[in-house]
Design a protein around this motif. Sequence first.
Motif, short mmCIF file in Angstrom:
data_model
loop_
_atom_site.label_atom_id
_atom_site.label_comp_id
_atom_site.label_asym_id
_atom_site.label_seq_id
_atom_site.Cartn_x
_atom_site.Cartn_y
_atom_site.Cartn_z
N LEU A 87 -9.31 -8.66 2.46
CA LEU A 87 -9.96 -9.64 3.19
C LEU A 87 -9.27 -10.92 3.13
CD1 LEU A 87 -13.65 -8.56 2.08
CD2 LEU A 87 -12.17 -7.48 3.99
N PRO A 88 -9.15 -11.67 4.15
CA PRO A 88 -9.70 -11.29 5.56
C PRO A 88 -9.01 -10.62 6.23
CG PRO A 88 -8.50 -13.36 5.81
CD PRO A 88 -8.32 -12.95 4.33
N GLY A 89 -7.61 -10.03 6.14
CA GLY A 89 -6.87 -9.46 6.92
C GLY A 89 -6.80 -7.77 7.11
N GLY A 90 -7.50 -7.23 6.16
CA GLY A 90 -7.74 -5.84 6.63
C GLY A 90 -6.52 -4.92 5.60
N GLU A 91 -5.78 -5.53 5.43
CA GLU A 91 -4.53 -4.69 4.90
C GLU A 91 -4.93 -3.86 3.71
OE1 GLU A 91 -0.16 -5.58 2.38
OE2 GLU A 91 -1.34 -7.29 3.24
N THR A 92 -4.42 -2.59 3.48
CA THR A 92 -4.64 -1.61 2.52
C THR A 92 -3.59 -1.69 1.44
OG1 THR A 92 -6.05 -0.26 3.70
CG2 THR A 92 -5.10 0.46 1.45
N VAL A 93 -3.98 -2.11 0.25
CA VAL A 93 -2.87 -2.09 -0.91
C VAL A 93 -3.06 -0.98 -1.97
CG1 VAL A 93 -1.99 -3.88 -2.48
CG2 VAL A 93 -2.76 -4.69 -0.16
N CYS A 94 -2.15 -0.24 -2.24
CA CYS A 94 -2.19 0.62 -3.11
C CYS A 94 -2.00 0.11 -4.43
CB CYS A 94 -1.08 1.86 -3.00
SG CYS A 94 -1.10 3.13 -4.43
N LEU A 95 -2.81 0.34 -5.60
CA LEU A 95 -2.93 -0.22 -6.77
C LEU A 95 -2.53 0.87 -7.90
CD1 LEU A 95 -6.15 -2.41 -6.72
CD2 LEU A 95 -3.75 -3.00 -6.40
N VAL A 96 -1.98 1.83 -7.64
CA VAL A 96 -1.62 2.75 -8.48
C VAL A 96 -0.23 3.18 -8.69
CG1 VAL A 96 -3.92 4.35 -8.74
CG2 VAL A 96 -2.04 5.00 -7.08
#
Length: 190
Positions: free
Chosen positions: A60-69
């Motif tokens: 947030l605020p952009g809505g980008e999904t980031v993989c953390l694995v």
Amino acid sequence: MRFDAQCDVAAVVYGAVDDPDRLLIDFADDLRRSGLRPVGVIQSGRSCQAENPRLGVVMLPGGETVCLVQDAGACGAGCRLDAGRLIELARRLAAAIEDGADLVIINRFGRLEAEGGGLNDLIAQALDADIPVLIAVPERRFSDWIRFSDGMNVRLACRREALDRWWQSVAGPAVLRRPSSAGTFCELAK
């Protein structure tokens, strides 16, 4: 980091049947629609034990999904958090908080945070800037959270009504109706 009675920190405490992610996503969306700027991360995917493990966060605020694995081949049975990705995520979120926020949302108080790492620096940054903090805390980690926060926080049920009541007490009715060009919550409250 120093918690005190002036801190606006709430822990959404959840159990196995609760969905804190959906609750936080809907709440953040409503804040954005009302002209406020929530900053932080909300977890997407709750299990590394699934056939197709997903563990990431929506920024947030952009809505980008980031993989953390770590990449799939490195996981074996389950998955492992990629420390480099978490550090980069924290750096980006710290910059977003510096740009101004009405609320900081942290996806989980997990093992790393309980051990003094993870996204703890973002909590400290928000508190130093007088920005309210909302964090999801699993029931099994609540005693760790209490130790970490010195007991200076509000415990919320994982329900929208509880979250709305807390936010109303922190933000007040004027903040919910303010134009998006105004300052942050803390600037207005001073």
